[in-house]
Design a protein around this motif. Structure first.
Motif, PDB file in Angstrom:
ATOM      1  N   ALA A 161       0.829  -1.205   0.000  1.00  0.00           N
ATOM      2  CA  ALA A 161       0.000   0.000   0.000  1.00  0.00           C
ATOM      3  C   ALA A 161       0.864   1.256   0.000  1.00  0.00           C
ATOM      4  O   ALA A 161       0.660   2.149  -0.799  1.00  0.00           O
ATOM      5  N   PHE A 162       1.830   1.338   0.920  1.00  0.00           N
ATOM      6  CA  PHE A 162       2.741   2.480   0.919  1.00  0.00           C
ATOM      7  C   PHE A 162       4.027   2.138   1.648  1.00  0.00           C
ATOM      8  O   PHE A 162       4.106   1.208   2.424  1.00  0.00           O
ATOM      9  N   LEU A 163       5.033   2.944   1.355  1.00  0.00           N
ATOM     10  CA  LEU A 163       6.346   2.829   1.981  1.00  0.00           C
ATOM     11  C   LEU A 163       6.735   4.215   2.451  1.00  0.00           C
ATOM     12  O   LEU A 163       6.649   5.185   1.695  1.00  0.00           O
ATOM     13  N   LEU A 164       7.134   4.324   3.717  1.00  0.00           N
ATOM     14  CA  LEU A 164       7.482   5.615   4.296  1.00  0.00           C
ATOM     15  C   LEU A 164       8.810   5.486   5.028  1.00  0.00           C
ATOM     16  O   LEU A 164       8.977   4.617   5.874  1.00  0.00           O
ATOM     17  N   ASN A 165       9.772   6.329   4.667  1.00  0.00           N
ATOM     18  CA  ASN A 165      11.046   6.381   5.395  1.00  0.00           C
ATOM     19  C   ASN A 165      10.914   7.422   6.496  1.00  0.00           C
ATOM     20  O   ASN A 165      10.481   8.545   6.240  1.00  0.00           O
ATOM     21  N   ILE A 166      11.284   7.036   7.716  1.00  0.00           N
ATOM     22  CA  ILE A 166      11.124   7.907   8.873  1.00  0.00           C
ATOM     23  C   ILE A 166      12.431   7.942   9.646  1.00  0.00           C
ATOM     24  O   ILE A 166      12.958   6.901  10.021  1.00  0.00           O
ATOM     25  N   ASP A 167      12.944   9.139   9.908  1.00  0.00           N
ATOM     26  CA  ASP A 167      14.114   9.300  10.758  1.00  0.00           C
ATOM     27  C   ASP A 167      13.644   9.941  12.057  1.00  0.00           C
ATOM     28  O   ASP A 167      12.908  10.928  12.033  1.00  0.00           O
ATOM     29  N   ALA A 168      14.063   9.370  13.187  1.00  0.00           N
ATOM     30  CA  ALA A 168      13.629   9.868  14.488  1.00  0.00           C
ATOM     31  C   ALA A 168      14.840  10.174  15.354  1.00  0.00           C
ATOM     32  O   ALA A 168      15.808   9.422  15.369  1.00  0.00           O
ATOM     33  N   ASN A 169      14.776  11.289  16.057  1.00  0.00           N
ATOM     34  CA  ASN A 169      15.802  11.655  17.027  1.00  0.00           C
ATOM     35  C   ASN A 169      15.248  11.399  18.420  1.00  0.00           C
ATOM     36  O   ASN A 169      14.133  11.835  18.738  1.00  0.00           O
ATOM     37  N   VAL A 170      16.012  10.678  19.230  1.00  0.00           N
ATOM     38  CA  VAL A 170      15.576  10.345  20.585  1.00  0.00           C
ATOM     39  C   VAL A 170      16.674  10.711  21.583  1.00  0.00           C
ATOM     40  O   VAL A 170      17.849  10.771  21.233  1.00  0.00           O
ATOM     41  N   THR A 171      16.258  10.947  22.809  1.00  0.00           N
ATOM     42  CA  THR A 171      17.180  11.224  23.907  1.00  0.00           C
ATOM     43  C   THR A 171      16.817  10.305  25.059  1.00  0.00           C
ATOM     44  O   THR A 171      15.648  10.187  25.421  1.00  0.00           O
TER      45      THR A 171
END
Length: 191
Positions: free
Chosen positions: A108-118
């Motif tokens: 259905a879909f492809l999503l690239n996600i970059d996340a910053n965490v602490t």
């Protein structure tokens, strides 16, 4: 002379990045989520009907079908140690599939996600714990709806609403993802 118990914890970027590399190369940073795994109160259920606000053509083509979400790390997470916290950047992808009645999965879909965490360590009453905070979420601006782009263009339909999906994704992570990560950082007794 009285001796007080003391805990000395030293973590280097080499250790944290070696652990991230090991988990990444071992394939441990993958997770498949089906519709029955999400809490009922989660704002977005994994069904085509729930995706209708982002992509009406998905609901039209596959009316009220269950979906699966496959999450994985595209590359090794990058971690850095600071005196007050451990900072990390996660490079992930999410691919959604429609699950047909015959158990066939349709992309259905492809999503690239970059996340910053602490992550911050805490010591409370002789217990070692920690907290995780999401400091940034950067979805790929070019959301790849597959095979829907061709369908949208051929039928003159609008392209799926990426911004709405991004907002809901952030809300879901802050409401469910971060509290779950924090529950895993439960305080452990310090010797």
């Amino acid at each position: 002379m009285a001796h007080e118990p003391m805990l000395l914890l030293a973590v280097t970027e080499f250790v944290t990045n070696s652990a991230a590399f090991t988990y990444f190369t071992a394939g441990a940073l993958r997770r498949n989520i089906s519709s029955d795994m999400l809490p009922r109160r989660f704002p977005l259920q994994l069904r085509t009907k729930s995706m209708e606000v982002f992509s009406p053509q998905l609901q039209e083509r596959y009316p009220d079908q269950p979906m699966e979400l496959h999450l994985w790390a595209r590359q090794q997470p990058l971690l850095s140690c600071h005196p007050d916290a451990l900072h990390g950047t996660l490079f992930s992808s999410a691919e959604a599939f429609v699950v047909l009645p015959n158990a066939t999965r349709v992309p259905a879909f492809l999503l690239n996600i970059d996340a910053n965490v602490t992550g911050k360590p805490t010591i409370t009453r002789n217990r070692l714990g920690g907290t995780v905070r999401l400091t940034g979420l950067v979805p790929d601006p070019e959301l790849a709806w597959t095979p829907l782009p061709a369908l949208c263009r051929a039928q003159g339909l609008p392209v799926p609403q990426v911004k709405r999906l991004e907002t809901l994704l952030k809300f879901g992570l802050w409401l469910f993802g971060v509290p779950r990560a924090n529950s895993k950082c439960c305080p452990c007794p310090v010797p």
